[in-house]
Design a protein around this motif. Structure first.
Motif, PDB file in Angstrom:
ATOM      1  N   ILE A 137       1.152  -1.200  -0.212  1.00  0.00           N
ATOM      2  CA  ILE A 137      -0.057  -0.059  -0.235  1.00  0.00           C
ATOM      3  C   ILE A 137       0.925   1.210  -0.267  1.00  0.00           C
ATOM      4  O   ILE A 137       1.755   1.157   1.074  1.00  0.00           O
ATOM      5  CB  ILE A 137      -0.734  -0.087   1.552  1.00  0.00           C
ATOM      6  CG1 ILE A 137      -1.594  -0.900   1.254  1.00  0.00           C
ATOM      7  CG2 ILE A 137      -1.782   1.524   0.848  1.00  0.00           C
ATOM      8  CD1 ILE A 137      -2.334  -1.174   2.243  1.00  0.00           C
ATOM      9  N   LEU A 138       0.334   1.975  -1.108  1.00  0.00           N
ATOM     10  CA  LEU A 138       1.656   3.220  -0.824  1.00  0.00           C
ATOM     11  C   LEU A 138       0.580   4.490  -1.419  1.00  0.00           C
ATOM     12  O   LEU A 138      -0.738   4.494  -1.780  1.00  0.00           O
ATOM     13  CB  LEU A 138       2.093   3.550  -2.106  1.00  0.00           C
ATOM     14  CG  LEU A 138       2.965   4.833  -2.633  1.00  0.00           C
ATOM     15  CD1 LEU A 138       4.112   5.171  -1.684  1.00  0.00           C
ATOM     16  CD2 LEU A 138       3.585   4.568  -4.058  1.00  0.00           C
ATOM     17  N   ALA A 139       0.922   5.354   0.078  1.00  0.00           N
ATOM     18  CA  ALA A 139      -0.245   6.123   0.084  1.00  0.00           C
ATOM     19  C   ALA A 139       0.223   7.856  -0.038  1.00  0.00           C
ATOM     20  O   ALA A 139       1.273   8.504   0.707  1.00  0.00           O
ATOM     21  CB  ALA A 139      -0.692   6.242   1.700  1.00  0.00           C
ATOM     22  N   VAL A 140      -0.026   8.863  -0.195  1.00  0.00           N
ATOM     23  CA  VAL A 140       0.271   9.949  -0.591  1.00  0.00           C
ATOM     24  C   VAL A 140      -0.186  11.031   0.360  1.00  0.00           C
ATOM     25  O   VAL A 140      -1.749  11.502   0.830  1.00  0.00           O
ATOM     26  CB  VAL A 140       0.033  11.013  -1.827  1.00  0.00           C
ATOM     27  CG1 VAL A 140       0.846  12.506  -1.185  1.00  0.00           C
ATOM     28  CG2 VAL A 140       1.199  10.660  -2.976  1.00  0.00           C
ATOM     29  N   VAL A 141       0.188  11.436   2.044  1.00  0.00           N
ATOM     30  CA  VAL A 141      -0.676  12.221   3.319  1.00  0.00           C
ATOM     31  C   VAL A 141       0.181  13.831   2.455  1.00  0.00           C
ATOM     32  O   VAL A 141       1.005  13.874   3.162  1.00  0.00           O
ATOM     33  CB  VAL A 141       0.385  11.319   4.091  1.00  0.00           C
ATOM     34  CG1 VAL A 141      -1.096  12.555   5.576  1.00  0.00           C
ATOM     35  CG2 VAL A 141      -0.448  10.114   4.227  1.00  0.00           C
ATOM     36  N   ARG A 142      -0.768  14.540   3.003  1.00  0.00           N
ATOM     37  CA  ARG A 142      -0.616  16.006   3.092  1.00  0.00           C
ATOM     38  C   ARG A 142      -1.575  16.593   4.255  1.00  0.00           C
ATOM     39  O   ARG A 142      -1.712  16.045   5.325  1.00  0.00           O
ATOM     40  CB  ARG A 142      -1.911  17.069   1.839  1.00  0.00           C
ATOM     41  CG  ARG A 142      -1.281  16.352   0.899  1.00  0.00           C
ATOM     42  CD  ARG A 142      -2.075  17.142  -0.335  1.00  0.00           C
ATOM     43  NE  ARG A 142      -3.472  17.729   0.442  1.00  0.00           N
ATOM     44  CZ  ARG A 142      -5.135  16.443   0.138  1.00  0.00           C
ATOM     45  NH1 ARG A 142      -4.504  15.616  -0.779  1.00  0.00           N
ATOM     46  NH2 ARG A 142      -5.852  17.316   0.132  1.00  0.00           N
ATOM     47  N   LEU A 143       0.133  17.292   4.879  1.00  0.00           N
ATOM     48  CA  LEU A 143      -0.398  17.893   6.377  1.00  0.00           C
ATOM     49  C   LEU A 143      -0.138  18.695   6.736  1.00  0.00           C
ATOM     50  O   LEU A 143       0.866  19.661   6.143  1.00  0.00           O
ATOM     51  CB  LEU A 143       1.148  16.705   6.948  1.00  0.00           C
ATOM     52  CG  LEU A 143       1.372  17.320   8.790  1.00  0.00           C
ATOM     53  CD1 LEU A 143      -0.022  16.943   9.542  1.00  0.00           C
ATOM     54  CD2 LEU A 143       2.439  17.204   9.150  1.00  0.00           C
ATOM     55  N   LYS A 144      -1.208  19.723   7.264  1.00  0.00           N
ATOM     56  CA  LYS A 144      -1.251  20.946   7.385  1.00  0.00           C
ATOM     57  C   LYS A 144      -0.463  20.836   9.143  1.00  0.00           C
ATOM     58  O   LYS A 144      -0.916  20.351   9.793  1.00  0.00           O
ATOM     59  CB  LYS A 144      -2.461  21.203   8.097  1.00  0.00           C
ATOM     60  CG  LYS A 144      -3.031  21.908   6.434  1.00  0.00           C
ATOM     61  CD  LYS A 144      -4.370  22.200   6.435  1.00  0.00           C
ATOM     62  CE  LYS A 144      -5.058  22.270   4.902  1.00  0.00           C
ATOM     63  NZ  LYS A 144      -6.663  22.781   5.104  1.00  0.00           N
TER      64      LYS A 144
END
Length: 147
Positions: free
Chosen positions: A67-74
């Motif tokens: 499983i590959l994911a892109v996570v955006r973090l504020k």
């Protein structure tokens, strides 16, 4: 720095990005230079900091990380050291980019399962709000700059 690179340097960089294990004698043949001239060029590129590392590309699914994911973090605030510590600890986080715009960071995460991904994202959520996108496929892997 780019102005110091000639066409031969760019050809060397392209060849080594395609195959970082390419023997210098074979590289020399491909760029029409002697092995010693090729070795000198590569060492120069390394000493200038143009070539910073040689790595193996890993098939994530083959090593149990399908499983590959892109996570955006504020990330509110300006104390980023706690996040940097987490980045050093969590080997599932493959890449982290500090960005402009609404999101402060974009992270690439490889996980064994959805619960595993959820655990990592929950740890990141302690630093701010997150948005996660699952990667279906990777039509273009990182390839480095070309000329």
């Amino acid at each position: 720095m780019a102005e110091n690179l000639d066409a031969t340097d760019w050809t060397i960089l392209a060849e080594l990005q395609n195959d970082g294990r390419l023997p210098l004698t074979e590289l020399g043949k491909r760029i029409n230079l002697s092995a010693s001239a090729t070795t000198e060029r590569v060492r120069r590129l390394e000493s200038l900091g143009v070539i910073t590392a040689y790595r193996a590309e890993i098939d994530l699914a083959a090593v149990g990380l399908p499983i590959l994911a892109v996570v955006r973090l504020k990330y509110p605030g300006s104390k980023h050291e706690p996040l940097h510590r987490l980045l050093a600890e969590r080997t599932e986080i493959l890449e982290c980019l500090r960005t402009t715009g609404d999101d402060c960071y974009q992270l690439k995460i490889a996980a064994t399962s959805m619960p595993h991904l959820e655990q990592v994202v929950n740890e990141l959520a302690a630093f701010g709000s997150t948005a996660t996108s699952i990667v279906y496929s990777q039509p273009l892997s990182y390839r480095g700059p070309r000329r």
